[in-house]
Write a protein that holds these residues in place. Sequence first.
Motif, PDB file in Angstrom:
ATOM      1  N   TYR A   1      -3.151  -1.675  -4.707  1.00  0.00           N
ATOM      2  CA  TYR A   1      -2.740  -2.489  -3.568  1.00  0.00           C
ATOM      3  C   TYR A   1      -3.255  -3.916  -3.701  1.00  0.00           C
ATOM      4  CZ  TYR A   1      -2.953  -4.352   1.195  1.00  0.00           C
ATOM      5  OH  TYR A   1      -2.859  -5.161   2.296  1.00  0.00           O
TER       6      TYR A   1
ATOM      7  N   ALA B   1      -8.258  -2.382   7.251  1.00  0.00           N
ATOM      8  CA  ALA B   1      -9.183  -2.600   6.142  1.00  0.00           C
ATOM      9  C   ALA B   1      -9.526  -4.076   6.033  1.00  0.00           C
ATOM     10  CB  ALA B   1      -8.567  -2.102   4.838  1.00  0.00           C
TER      11      ALA B   1
ATOM     12  N   LEU C   1       0.833  -1.206   0.000  1.00  0.00           N
ATOM     13  CA  LEU C   1       0.000   0.000   0.000  1.00  0.00           C
ATOM     14  C   LEU C   1       0.864   1.250   0.000  1.00  0.00           C
ATOM     15  CD1 LEU C   1      -2.734   1.380   0.156  1.00  0.00           C
ATOM     16  CD2 LEU C   1      -2.686   1.069   2.646  1.00  0.00           C
TER      17      LEU C   1
ATOM     18  N   GLU D   1     -11.776  -2.890  -0.702  1.00  0.00           N
ATOM     19  CA  GLU D   1     -11.431  -1.693  -1.464  1.00  0.00           C
ATOM     20  C   GLU D   1     -12.186  -0.467  -0.952  1.00  0.00           C
ATOM     21  OE1 GLU D   1     -10.303  -5.144  -3.979  1.00  0.00           O
ATOM     22  OE2 GLU D   1     -12.021  -4.616  -2.728  1.00  0.00           O
TER      23      GLU D   1
ATOM     24  N   ALA E   1      -6.165   1.810  -3.555  1.00  0.00           N
ATOM     25  CA  ALA E   1      -6.739   0.563  -3.041  1.00  0.00           C
ATOM     26  C   ALA E   1      -6.729  -0.519  -4.110  1.00  0.00           C
ATOM     27  CB  ALA E   1      -8.162   0.811  -2.548  1.00  0.00           C
TER      28      ALA E   1
ATOM     29  N   CYS F   1      -3.852   1.511   8.016  1.00  0.00           N
ATOM     30  CA  CYS F   1      -4.919   1.296   7.039  1.00  0.00           C
ATOM     31  C   CYS F   1      -4.962  -0.125   6.497  1.00  0.00           C
ATOM     32  CB  CYS F   1      -4.769   2.280   5.881  1.00  0.00           C
ATOM     33  SG  CYS F   1      -5.046   4.002   6.352  1.00  0.00           S
ATOM     34  N   ALA F   2      -3.811  -0.698   6.145  1.00  0.00           N
ATOM     35  CA  ALA F   2      -3.816  -2.024   5.517  1.00  0.00           C
ATOM     36  C   ALA F   2      -4.368  -3.108   6.440  1.00  0.00           C
ATOM     37  CB  ALA F   2      -2.412  -2.369   5.027  1.00  0.00           C
TER      38      ALA F   2
ATOM     39  N   LEU G   1     -10.750   0.453   2.560  1.00  0.00           N
ATOM     40  CA  LEU G   1      -9.394   0.977   2.443  1.00  0.00           C
ATOM     41  C   LEU G   1      -9.403   2.377   1.832  1.00  0.00           C
ATOM     42  CD1 LEU G   1      -6.414   0.546   2.816  1.00  0.00           C
ATOM     43  CD2 LEU G   1      -6.346  -0.707   0.646  1.00  0.00           C
TER      44      LEU G   1
END
Length: 348
Positions: A319, A269, A246, A294, A316, A265-266, A297
């Motif tokens: 990633y 999510a 990410l 998605e 997203a 965040c990763a 994120l």
Amino acid sequence: MRWRRAIGGLAAAIVAISLLVYGVGWNEVVANVRAAHPAALAAAVVAGLGMLALRAALVRRLLEPVAGGARGTAFVTAYLSGYFARSALPWGRSTGTPVMAYLLASGSDSDFEDNLAVVAAGEGFNVLGSLVVAGLGVAGFVVAGGSLDAVSAAVAVVGGGGLVAAGVLVVANRGLARRISLEFATRCETVVRKVPYSRLSRQRGFLIDRIDGFFRTLEAIQASRRTLAVAFGIAVVSWVFNALPLYFALLALGVDAPLALVLICAPLALVLICAPLASFGGVVPLPGGSGGIEVVLASLLVATAGVSAGVATAAAILYRLTTYWTHLAIGGCVAVAVSALGTRRFRR
């Protein structure tokens, strides 16, 4: 492998992602994806492959106490095939653990329940690792001057997840789960034995022995402090590698986001969307959390990084392309080979 269901689930995932892109703005998202720097995307793919290797190393480490467990090529092919099933099949988040355990048992001389205990323990370590990495990200983001309002949800999820994990550990260590499971198995076998002409009615203790073997393997894993420490370390590092793609995806789009931000965040999510999908898999049959991850994120990136919805959605998608879809392609190739040649061909 139920290929039709896998293809149908993946088609539904693509439709869900397409709807997300359409809602945000097709032209803006596509333009951002096309402008992404190839070198940064290559770094994201490499980091994602490192995460996949670490996840396999975690399961391999936990397999050490299991006699006759899959080793070498047998382990690699079974793990990647199971990873593909878990990622591609609808409801894979809720059924992926027993599927992977079955494939590991098929490629070795070990029992299904032993492999089930190992894979379940690995999932537990992954959840704990995600909470630790997200917690470190929150701490780093706040120390670097990030807004507390922006990470308040992250703090709540990390704290709540930590309490749940602590409760599970207490229950497991006190043997409560084992006693309840064995009592349930005893009652089930009592009922089954009363059914005439039932094959299970002639196999006394079959279910009890399986459940007892499952918990014996968990106890063997818990007995080795070195195994626990190494497994925990691998899980934490694997989540760092999970977050790095990410970071590189944002760099590819020209966004110089703090590393602490992607560490928040990763993991969150995936935790925020995958935990509900595992609980309500029969309601939302999208494989690998596609579509939901998605959306979550992109929302987190808009709230914390201050980027536009178009850039966040593009990040997203990139990633997921460099992690989920790349790993899906690798696992799919291995699964095709195993289906064509059989598991015996890959046994050690």
